[in-house]
Write a protein that holds these residues in place. Structure first.
Motif, PDB file in Angstrom:
ATOM      1  N   SER A  62     -10.254   8.378   4.916  1.00 31.40           N
ATOM      2  CA  SER A  62      -9.216   9.235   4.358  1.00 31.40           C
ATOM      3  C   SER A  62      -8.211   9.664   5.433  1.00 31.40           C
ATOM      4  O   SER A  62      -8.595  10.230   6.468  1.00 31.40           O
ATOM      5  CB  SER A  62      -9.851  10.494   3.743  1.00 31.40           C
ATOM      6  OG  SER A  62      -8.899  11.509   3.536  1.00 31.40           O
ATOM      7  N   ILE A  63      -6.930   9.384   5.189  1.00 32.80           N
ATOM      8  CA  ILE A  63      -5.891   9.823   6.120  1.00 32.80           C
ATOM      9  C   ILE A  63      -5.863  11.347   6.194  1.00 32.80           C
ATOM     10  O   ILE A  63      -5.746  11.939   7.275  1.00 32.80           O
ATOM     11  CB  ILE A  63      -4.508   9.282   5.685  1.00 32.80           C
ATOM     12  CG1 ILE A  63      -4.468   7.752   5.806  1.00 32.80           C
ATOM     13  CG2 ILE A  63      -3.389   9.891   6.538  1.00 32.80           C
ATOM     14  CD1 ILE A  63      -3.182   7.134   5.304  1.00 32.80           C
ATOM     15  N   ILE A 102      -6.362   3.092   7.832  1.00 29.12           N
ATOM     16  CA  ILE A 102      -6.100   1.855   7.101  1.00 29.12           C
ATOM     17  C   ILE A 102      -7.126   0.785   7.462  1.00 29.12           C
ATOM     18  O   ILE A 102      -7.641   0.073   6.594  1.00 29.12           O
ATOM     19  CB  ILE A 102      -4.674   1.349   7.407  1.00 29.12           C
ATOM     20  CG1 ILE A 102      -3.625   2.366   6.934  1.00 29.12           C
ATOM     21  CG2 ILE A 102      -4.424  -0.007   6.741  1.00 29.12           C
ATOM     22  CD1 ILE A 102      -3.667   2.692   5.473  1.00 29.12           C
ATOM     23  N   THR A 131      -0.700  15.476  -1.008  1.00 21.98           N
ATOM     24  CA  THR A 131      -1.376  14.342  -0.376  1.00 21.98           C
ATOM     25  C   THR A 131      -0.639  14.088   0.940  1.00 21.98           C
ATOM     26  O   THR A 131       0.486  14.580   1.135  1.00 21.98           O
ATOM     27  CB  THR A 131      -1.291  13.092  -1.254  1.00 21.98           C
ATOM     28  OG1 THR A 131       0.088  12.690  -1.361  1.00 21.98           O
ATOM     29  CG2 THR A 131      -1.863  13.348  -2.634  1.00 21.98           C
ATOM     30  N   VAL A 146       3.552   6.910   4.505  1.00 22.16           N
ATOM     31  CA  VAL A 146       3.542   8.034   5.448  1.00 22.16           C
ATOM     32  C   VAL A 146       4.120   7.616   6.790  1.00 22.16           C
ATOM     33  O   VAL A 146       4.667   8.459   7.523  1.00 22.16           O
ATOM     34  CB  VAL A 146       2.120   8.603   5.656  1.00 22.16           C
ATOM     35  CG1 VAL A 146       1.552   9.161   4.383  1.00 22.16           C
ATOM     36  CG2 VAL A 146       1.178   7.566   6.243  1.00 22.16           C
ATOM     37  N   VAL A 168       0.961  11.501   1.833  1.00 27.11           N
ATOM     38  CA  VAL A 168       2.247  10.855   1.531  1.00 27.11           C
ATOM     39  C   VAL A 168       3.264  11.894   1.058  1.00 27.11           C
ATOM     40  O   VAL A 168       4.420  11.903   1.502  1.00 27.11           O
ATOM     41  CB  VAL A 168       2.063   9.762   0.453  1.00 27.11           C
ATOM     42  CG1 VAL A 168       3.422   9.192   0.039  1.00 27.11           C
ATOM     43  CG2 VAL A 168       1.164   8.656   0.979  1.00 27.11           C
ATOM     44  N   GLN A 184       0.846  -1.199   0.000  1.00 32.70           N
ATOM     45  CA  GLN A 184       0.000   0.000   0.000  1.00 32.70           C
ATOM     46  C   GLN A 184       0.879   1.245   0.000  1.00 32.70           C
ATOM     47  O   GLN A 184       1.606   1.503   0.966  1.00 32.70           O
ATOM     48  CB  GLN A 184      -0.907   0.021   1.238  1.00 32.70           C
ATOM     49  CG  GLN A 184      -2.140  -0.843   1.107  1.00 32.70           C
ATOM     50  CD  GLN A 184      -3.159  -0.531   2.193  1.00 32.70           C
ATOM     51  OE1 GLN A 184      -3.576   0.608   2.353  1.00 32.70           O
ATOM     52  NE2 GLN A 184      -3.553  -1.552   2.938  1.00 32.70           N
ATOM     53  N   SER A 185       0.770   2.032  -1.047  1.00 29.66           N
ATOM     54  CA  SER A 185       1.604   3.232  -1.136  1.00 29.66           C
ATOM     55  C   SER A 185       1.254   4.251  -0.055  1.00 29.66           C
ATOM     56  O   SER A 185       2.126   5.001   0.405  1.00 29.66           O
ATOM     57  CB  SER A 185       1.443   3.875  -2.522  1.00 29.66           C
ATOM     58  OG  SER A 185       0.086   4.245  -2.747  1.00 29.66           O
ATOM     59  N   THR A 186      -0.011   4.270   0.376  1.00 26.97           N
ATOM     60  CA  THR A 186      -0.404   5.247   1.404  1.00 26.97           C
ATOM     61  C   THR A 186       0.317   5.009   2.723  1.00 26.97           C
ATOM     62  O   THR A 186       0.489   5.937   3.517  1.00 26.97           O
ATOM     63  CB  THR A 186      -1.924   5.186   1.656  1.00 26.97           C
ATOM     64  OG1 THR A 186      -2.298   3.837   1.962  1.00 26.97           O
ATOM     65  CG2 THR A 186      -2.706   5.661   0.449  1.00 26.97           C
ATOM     66  N   GLU A 236     -10.636   2.145   6.146  1.00 27.61           N
ATOM     67  CA  GLU A 236     -10.659   2.630   4.760  1.00 27.61           C
ATOM     68  C   GLU A 236     -11.200   4.054   4.667  1.00 27.61           C
ATOM     69  O   GLU A 236     -11.881   4.420   3.715  1.00 27.61           O
ATOM     70  CB  GLU A 236     -11.470   1.678   3.862  1.00 27.61           C
ATOM     71  CG  GLU A 236     -10.875   0.280   3.807  1.00 27.61           C
ATOM     72  CD  GLU A 236     -11.641  -0.641   2.862  1.00 27.61           C
ATOM     73  OE1 GLU A 236     -12.692  -0.228   2.350  1.00 27.61           O
ATOM     74  OE2 GLU A 236     -11.175  -1.774   2.653  1.00 27.61           O
ATOM     75  N   ILE A 261      -3.410   7.197  11.232  1.00 31.02           N
ATOM     76  CA  ILE A 261      -3.005   6.408  10.065  1.00 31.02           C
ATOM     77  C   ILE A 261      -3.526   4.974  10.182  1.00 31.02           C
ATOM     78  O   ILE A 261      -4.111   4.427   9.253  1.00 31.02           O
ATOM     79  CB  ILE A 261      -1.471   6.416   9.902  1.00 31.02           C
ATOM     80  CG1 ILE A 261      -0.976   7.833   9.579  1.00 31.02           C
ATOM     81  CG2 ILE A 261      -1.041   5.445   8.799  1.00 31.02           C
ATOM     82  CD1 ILE A 261       0.532   7.982   9.631  1.00 31.02           C
TER      83      ILE A 261
END
Length: 433
Positions: free
Chosen positions: A172-173, A167, A244, A64, A246, A59-61, A170, A163
Motif C-alpha cells: 500500500s502506497i 508498485i 487516497t 501520484v 492519488v 495503473q491509476s495509482t 504490491e 511509490i
C-alpha cells in the motif's frame, strides 16, 4: 546451460550495460526481454514486454508520480522553499550551527512537497549555501548539511522511493507514506543533533547568527504558513482516510498551483519550464518501472531469487542475521548504484527473502529507503554530493565528503534504531489501518 546460469549471466550483463551508461530503464528492458527470449521464445518475450508496458502505463495509482513531482516543481518556483528556510532561520538561526539546522528543517519541509532528494538538495542548496557563506560557516558543515538534508526527500512522504517500492512489491502506497513520517522526523532530529554536536566540539564550524525579533518570527512563520498548510492537508488527509494517495497528490498540486498564482510567480516561461521538468522526470520514472516489470519475470523464470532464499536460509544466520547481511549488501551496492536503480535491481531478489523470514514488508520498505538515502551521500557515486558540488563549485569534493561523514553516522544510527524498535515505523500505519 541451466536456467540459473542464464539468470546470472543476465544480472551480470545488466551491470555491464549500466557501467556503459545505458539508462537504467532501457537496460532492464533489454536484459529482461532477451532473458525471457532465451528461456522461452520470442513470442513470450515480446508479449511480456507489451503486456507489462501496458500494465504500468495504465495503473491509476501511478498518477501520484507526476502530481507530486508537479507539486514540488511549482513549490520551488513559487518561493515556498525560501519561506520555510527563513522561518526556521528566524527561530534557530541565532544558535551555533543554527543556519545548518535551518537547512535541515527546510529540506525536511520541502521533501514533504517534492518527494525528491534531488529537488530538495538543489532547491535548499541554492537558498542556504549563500547564507551560510555570508555568516562564515565552514564549507564542510555547510555542504554536508545540504547534501544530507536533501536525502530526506525520499523518506518523508510523499516519497518517490516509497511509490516505486509499493508498485514493485504490491504494498500500500498510503501505508508506506504514513510509515515514513516518524522515521523521517527521527532522522531530521538526528541530523539536527549532529549539527549541534559538531558545533559543540568546534564552534568555529557554525558561528551563531543574529537573533530575530518576535515580529520577524511571526512574519516569517506567516509567509511559510501556506506550505505548512498544504503539507498538513495532503499527508493528514491520507492518514485520516479523507484522501487516497492519488487524491492527496491532486489536492496538493492544485493548492500549490493556487498559491503560486496568487503570489504572481507563474509566467508563461516558468509554467512551460515546470511542465517540461515534470514530464521529463515522470517519463524517466515510468521507463524504470516498465523495465522492472520486464526484468522481474525473467528473474522469476531463472529461479535466482528462490536459489538465493534457499542459500541464505541455509546459512543458519537466523532472521535478523540474514537481514543484517542484506542491509550490508545494499549499503555496499549504494556506493556505486543510483537509488532507484538499486531498488528495481535488488527488490525482485531480496523481497522474497524478507517475506520468507517473516518480516513486515512495510517496515522493510522504510529500512530500504534509509539505505537508499545513505547511498546518496556515500562515495564514490553519492549523487547528492555531486549536486552540492554543482551549486558550490569552489568547494573540493574531499571537503564535501568529509562534511557528510557525521550525517552518514546519524543515518546508520537511525537504521539501527528502526531495527531495534520496528514500531517507530509501524505505529502510525497500524493506527491508520
Amino acid at each position: 546451460m541451466t536456467i540459473e546460469i542464464v539468470g546470472l549471466i543476465g544480472v551480470l550483463g545488466l551491470f555491464g550495460l549500466l557501467a556503459l551508461r545505458m539508462p537504467v530503464g532501457l537496460a532492464l528492458i533489454v536484459v529482461g526481454t532477451l532473458g525471457i527470449w532465451s528461456l522461452s521464445n520470442s513470442t513470450v518475450a515480446l508479449a511480456t514486454l507489451g503486456d507489462e508496458t501496458w500494465v504500468v502505463v495504465t495503473q491509476s495509482t501511478l498518477t501520484v508520480i507526476p502530481l507530486f513531482i508537479l507539486m514540488g516543481n511549482v513549490a520551488s518556483i513559487s518561493g515556498m522553499s525560501r519561506n520555510l528556510y527563513d522561518a526556521a532561520f528566524a527561530f534557530i538561526g541565532h544558535r551555533r550551527g543554527g543556519l545548518a539546522g535551518a537547512t535541515i528543517i527546510g529540506c525536511g519541509g520541502f521533501a514533504a512537497l517534492s518527494g525528491s532528494s534531488v529537488a530538495s538538495a538543489l532547491t535548499m542548496g541554492r537558498v542556504a549555501l549563500p547564507e551560510m557563506k555570508r555568516f562564515e560557516y565552514d564549507d564542510r558543515l555547510a555542504t554536508g548539511a545540504v547534501a544530507a538534508g536533501g536525502t530526506l526527500g525520499i523518506l518523508i512522504p510523499p516519497s518517490t522511493g516509497f511509490i516505486v517500492y509499493a508498485i514493485l512489491t504490491e504494498e500500500s502506497i498510503g501505508q508506506l507514506f504514513i510509515a515514513g513520517i516518524l522515521p523521517g522526523l527521527l532522522l531530521m532530529i538526528l541530523f539536527a543533533l549532529t549539527v549541534s554536536a559538531v558545533c559543540w566540539f568546534n564552534p568555529a564550524l557554525g558561528p551563531a547568527g543574529p537573533r530575530s525579533s518576535a515580529g520577524e518570527r511571526i512574519r516569517s512563520l506567516a509567509a511559510a504558513a501556506p506550505l505548512i498548510l498544504i503539507i498538513l492537508v495532503t499527508i493528514g488527509g491520507i492518514y485520516l482516510g479523507v484522501f487516497t494517495p492519488v487524491e492527496a497528490a491532486g489536492v496538493g498540486a492544485v493548492l500549490t498551483s493556487i498559491v503560486a498564482l496568487l503570489r504572481g510567480t507563474v509566467t508563461i516561461s516558468t509554467a512551460v519550464s515546470v511542465l517540461l521538468r515534470t514530464v521529463k522526470t515522470t517519463a524517466m520514472t515510468y521507463l524504470i518501472l516498465i523495465g522492472a516489470h520486464v526484468f522481474t519475470p525473467f528473474l522469476a523464470r531463472s529461479r535466482l531469487p528462490d536459489l538465493l532464499v534457499e542459500q541464505l536460509i541455509g546459512l543458519g544466520l537466523g532472521a535478523y542475521g540474514t537481514l543484517i547481511v542484506i542491509l550490508l549488501a545494499l549499503i555496499i551496492l549504494g556506493t556505486f548504484l543510483e537509488g532507484l536503480a538499486m531498488l528495481v535491481l535488488t527488490l525482485p531478489i531480496i523481497f522474497p527473502i524478507i517475506l520468507a523470514l517473516g518480516f513486515d514488508p512495510i517496515w522493510f520498505g522504510v529500512l530500504m529507503v534509509i539505505v537508499l538515502e545513505m547511498g546518496l551521500i556515500t562515495p564514490p557515486v553519492g549523487l547528492n554530493v555531486f549536486l552540492v558540488k554543482m551549486i558550490a563549485p569552489s568547494v573540493p569534493l574531499s571537503k564535501i565528503f568529509s562534511g557528510i561523514a557525521p550525517f552518514w553516522v546519524a543515518m546508520l544510527a537511525a537504521l539501527i534504531l528502526l531495527i531495534l524498535f520496528p514500531q517507530i515505523a509501524l505505529f502510525l500505519p497500524h493506527q491508520m489501518f
